[in-house]
Scaffold this motif. Structure first.
Motif, short mmCIF file in Angstrom:
data_model
loop_
_atom_site.label_atom_id
_atom_site.label_comp_id
_atom_site.label_asym_id
_atom_site.label_seq_id
_atom_site.Cartn_x
_atom_site.Cartn_y
_atom_site.Cartn_z
N GLY A 119 -32.09 10.33 6.35
CA GLY A 119 -33.44 10.91 6.39
C GLY A 119 -34.15 10.46 7.66
O GLY A 119 -33.53 10.15 8.67
N ASP A 120 -35.48 10.43 7.57
CA ASP A 120 -36.29 10.06 8.73
C ASP A 120 -36.61 8.58 8.81
O ASP A 120 -37.06 8.10 9.85
CB ASP A 120 -37.62 10.83 8.70
N ASN A 121 -36.41 7.84 7.70
CA ASN A 121 -36.94 6.49 7.70
C ASN A 121 -36.01 5.41 7.14
O ASN A 121 -36.46 4.31 6.85
CB ASN A 121 -38.28 6.45 6.97
N VAL A 122 -34.73 5.70 6.98
CA VAL A 122 -33.79 4.67 6.52
C VAL A 122 -32.67 4.57 7.56
O VAL A 122 -32.01 5.56 7.87
CB VAL A 122 -33.20 5.01 5.13
N GLU A 123 -32.49 3.37 8.08
CA GLU A 123 -31.45 3.13 9.08
C GLU A 123 -30.50 2.05 8.57
O GLU A 123 -30.93 1.00 8.11
CB GLU A 123 -32.06 2.68 10.41
N ILE A 124 -29.21 2.34 8.63
CA ILE A 124 -28.16 1.38 8.27
C ILE A 124 -27.54 0.88 9.57
O ILE A 124 -26.97 1.67 10.33
CB ILE A 124 -27.07 2.03 7.39
N LYS A 125 -27.68 -0.43 9.83
CA LYS A 125 -27.16 -1.01 11.07
C LYS A 125 -25.92 -1.83 10.78
O LYS A 125 -25.88 -2.60 9.82
CB LYS A 125 -28.20 -1.93 11.70
N ILE A 126 -24.89 -1.69 11.61
CA ILE A 126 -23.69 -2.52 11.52
C ILE A 126 -23.96 -3.78 12.36
O ILE A 126 -24.09 -3.72 13.57
CB ILE A 126 -22.44 -1.78 12.05
N LEU A 127 -24.07 -4.92 11.67
CA LEU A 127 -24.42 -6.16 12.36
C LEU A 127 -23.20 -6.95 12.79
O LEU A 127 -23.21 -7.59 13.85
CB LEU A 127 -25.29 -7.03 11.44
N ALA A 128 -22.14 -6.94 11.98
CA ALA A 128 -20.95 -7.72 12.31
C ALA A 128 -19.75 -7.16 11.55
O ALA A 128 -19.89 -6.62 10.47
CB ALA A 128 -21.14 -9.18 11.95
N VAL A 129 -18.59 -7.29 12.15
CA VAL A 129 -17.33 -6.92 11.51
C VAL A 129 -16.40 -8.13 11.63
O VAL A 129 -16.15 -8.62 12.73
CB VAL A 129 -16.69 -5.68 12.20
N ASP A 130 -15.93 -8.61 10.47
CA ASP A 130 -15.07 -9.80 10.46
C ASP A 130 -13.92 -9.52 9.49
O ASP A 130 -14.06 -9.69 8.28
CB ASP A 130 -15.87 -11.02 10.03
N GLY A 131 -12.81 -9.05 10.01
CA GLY A 131 -11.66 -8.70 9.16
C GLY A 131 -12.02 -7.53 8.26
O GLY A 131 -12.43 -6.48 8.73
#
Length: 74
Positions: free
Chosen positions: A15-27
């Protein structure tokens, strides 16, 4: 289901106001951050399922029990 590939520091908008951020990938583990208005409820799926189950149980309270409780308050 929509399946998207993202790398660290990339994000997905819902939508216009929800953001999912990928902060870290570990395995096999991924750390995400969610930016959303406070009015949007966010739960892990297992917590959400437990809440739904508790709500169902609360609805199954007998009428006689409700009457007993309401009499004690008066």
């Amino acid at each position: 289901m929509l399946v998207l590939s993202r790398k660290k520091d990339e994000s997905i908008m819902i939508g216009d106001n929800v953001e999912i951020k990928i902060l870290a990938v570990d395995g096999e583990q991924i750390k995400i951050g969610i930016v959303a208005p406070k009015s949007v409820k966010i739960h892990r799926s297992e917590v959400f399922a437990a809440i739904q189950e508790q709500n169902k149980e609360a609805l199954s309270v007998s009428k006689s029990l409700i009457k007993q409780i309401s009499k004690k308050k008066l």
